[in-house]
Design a protein around this motif. Structure first.
Motif, PDB file in Angstrom:
ATOM      1  N   LYS A 159       0.826  -1.207   0.000  1.00  0.00           N
ATOM      2  CA  LYS A 159       0.000   0.000   0.000  1.00  0.00           C
ATOM      3  C   LYS A 159       0.861   1.259   0.000  1.00  0.00           C
ATOM      4  O   LYS A 159       0.604   2.214  -0.742  1.00  0.00           O
ATOM      5  CB  LYS A 159      -0.922  -0.014   1.221  1.00  0.00           C
ATOM      6  N   LEU A 160       1.901   1.268   0.817  1.00  0.00           N
ATOM      7  CA  LEU A 160       2.773   2.434   0.908  1.00  0.00           C
ATOM      8  C   LEU A 160       3.600   2.616  -0.361  1.00  0.00           C
ATOM      9  O   LEU A 160       3.831   3.750  -0.810  1.00  0.00           O
ATOM     10  CB  LEU A 160       3.683   2.312   2.133  1.00  0.00           C
ATOM     11  N   LEU A 161       4.040   1.527  -0.965  1.00  0.00           N
ATOM     12  CA  LEU A 161       4.802   1.631  -2.214  1.00  0.00           C
ATOM     13  C   LEU A 161       3.928   2.116  -3.364  1.00  0.00           C
ATOM     14  O   LEU A 161       4.378   2.912  -4.196  1.00  0.00           O
ATOM     15  CB  LEU A 161       5.434   0.280  -2.564  1.00  0.00           C
ATOM     16  N   PRO A 213      10.192   5.039  -4.660  1.00  0.00           N
ATOM     17  CA  PRO A 213       9.191   4.240  -5.382  1.00  0.00           C
ATOM     18  C   PRO A 213       9.723   3.106  -6.235  1.00  0.00           C
ATOM     19  O   PRO A 213       8.958   2.246  -6.652  1.00  0.00           O
ATOM     20  CB  PRO A 213       8.515   5.290  -6.267  1.00  0.00           C
ATOM     21  N   PHE A 214      11.021   3.070  -6.517  1.00  0.00           N
ATOM     22  CA  PHE A 214      11.560   2.110  -7.483  1.00  0.00           C
ATOM     23  C   PHE A 214      11.844   0.770  -6.804  1.00  0.00           C
ATOM     24  O   PHE A 214      12.985   0.307  -6.743  1.00  0.00           O
ATOM     25  CB  PHE A 214      12.829   2.659  -8.121  1.00  0.00           C
ATOM     26  N   GLN A 215      10.794   0.135  -6.295  1.00  0.00           N
ATOM     27  CA  GLN A 215      10.941  -1.120  -5.575  1.00  0.00           C
ATOM     28  C   GLN A 215       9.799  -2.055  -5.947  1.00  0.00           C
ATOM     29  O   GLN A 215       8.676  -1.618  -6.147  1.00  0.00           O
ATOM     30  CB  GLN A 215      10.898  -0.898  -4.064  1.00  0.00           C
ATOM     31  N   LYS A 216      10.112  -3.338  -6.002  1.00  0.00           N
ATOM     32  CA  LYS A 216       9.085  -4.357  -6.158  1.00  0.00           C
ATOM     33  C   LYS A 216       8.752  -4.901  -4.778  1.00  0.00           C
ATOM     34  O   LYS A 216       9.633  -5.409  -4.076  1.00  0.00           O
ATOM     35  CB  LYS A 216       9.571  -5.481  -7.071  1.00  0.00           C
ATOM     36  N   ALA A 217       7.492  -4.788  -4.396  1.00  0.00           N
ATOM     37  CA  ALA A 217       7.094  -5.182  -3.042  1.00  0.00           C
ATOM     38  C   ALA A 217       7.441  -6.640  -2.749  1.00  0.00           C
ATOM     39  O   ALA A 217       7.853  -6.976  -1.628  1.00  0.00           O
ATOM     40  CB  ALA A 217       5.595  -4.947  -2.860  1.00  0.00           C
ATOM     41  N   LYS A 218       7.312  -7.497  -3.737  1.00  0.00           N
ATOM     42  CA  LYS A 218       7.470  -8.934  -3.524  1.00  0.00           C
ATOM     43  C   LYS A 218       8.861  -9.320  -3.037  1.00  0.00           C
ATOM     44  O   LYS A 218       9.019 -10.296  -2.298  1.00  0.00           O
ATOM     45  CB  LYS A 218       7.153  -9.673  -4.824  1.00  0.00           C
TER      46      LYS A 218
END
Length: 291
Positions: A159-161, A213-218
């Motif tokens: 949600k935050l990402l 923001p440049f992150q994959k949550a998984k």
């Protein structure tokens, strides 16, 4: 190095601005000098740090750099950032400089929390046009320092990402297209970062600050016991710190196939040669007389 086969391929980086043909080891030598300076500062001031991400994978597979890697990443706990900034102010050698939002509000908060640069040579990143540097700092080689915060669970993390990724459009339009420093938005994001860190200080998971923001949550949420406490490992012939459980971190982040494999006689690197890319550097210059 960990009994892992490393081929002798030079990993050419291309031509220096002066026309000299260069390979990745010349860059790694400079980057490693920055890592050692950060290690010195952190040890002197009792600030825990860890080599992270590709550098952690390098520790597991090679006890050093991934042979084609052109950078190094370090993480610290979010709440150690003020102490680290203070330590850099008083102890950083004159051949280096650091830059961050806390020192200069012109700093781009979409990139890692602190950059430590060596005043030697020149390097331009491929993403320079979309993530402009307004700080007028030295345009040399650097090491990123990432802030880690606690996180409640995977749902909250995603949600935050998503919120950060949606906000990135506004930030990008102002910063990269209209060339307006989004000062108010940056201040709001840094305040949000502090609120999140304080709210989840005792949570069971750890992640990179979610304002980036440049992150994959998984692959960017980790059990706290996987990360802490930081432990010493061999890296390029030196004892340096990384995560508590590097193997599990690398499997979660990069997958089981990222790890060296035992073929019955020796450990081998299974990563295909055609995928071993040098990804960050657009232009560079390494002076002939190295410091």
């Amino acid at each position: 190095m960990n009994n892992c086969v490393i081929d002798n391929y030079p990993y050419p980086l291309g031509k220096d601005i002066d026309g000299t043909q260069t390979n990745i080891r010349d860059i790694q030598e400079i980057v490693f000098s920055i890592v050692l300076e950060i290690d010195r500062i952190c040890r002197k001031n009792n600030i825990p740090y860890a080599l992270a991400f590709g550098s952690a994978l390098g520790i597991y597979n090679y006890e050093g750099f991934i042979p084609w890697d052109d950078d190094a990443d370090i993480v610290v706990n979010y709440f150690d950032i003020p102490r680290l900034v203070e330590a850099f102010e008083k102890d950083l050698s004159q051949n280096f400089e650091y830059i961050c939002f806390e020192k200069n509000p012109s700093y781009n908060v979409l990139v890692p929390t602190i950059k430590v640069k060596k005043k030697f040579g020149y390097m331009l990143e491929k993403n320079h046009w979309c993530l402009p540097d307004r700080t007028k700092s030295y345009k040399g080689f650097f090491v990123d320092i990432v802030a880690l915060t606690g996180m409640k669970d995977a749902k909250t993390h995603r949600k935050l990402l998503v919120k950060s990724q949606r906000r990135m459009v506004r930030y990008f339009i102002k910063d990269s297209i209209l060339h307006i420093d989004p000062k108010g938005l940056k201040k709001k994001m840094k305040n949000e970062e502090k609120i999140i860190a304080e709210k989840y200080i005792d949570a069971n998971f750890v992640c990179q600050t979610t304002i980036i923001p440049f992150q994959k949550a998984k692959v960017n949420l980790f059990p706290k016991e996987m990360i802490y406490p930081f432990r010493e490992y061999n890296f390029n012939g030196h004892k340096l710190y990384s995560f508590n459980n590097i193997k599990d971190f690398c499997v979660l982040r990069y997958g089981e196939k990222s790890l060296k494999q035992f073929d019955g006689e020796k450990y081998i690197d299974t990563f295909p040669l055609n995928k071993r890319k040098i990804v960050h550097i657009k232009r560079f210059h390494i002076p002939k007389e190295k410091e």
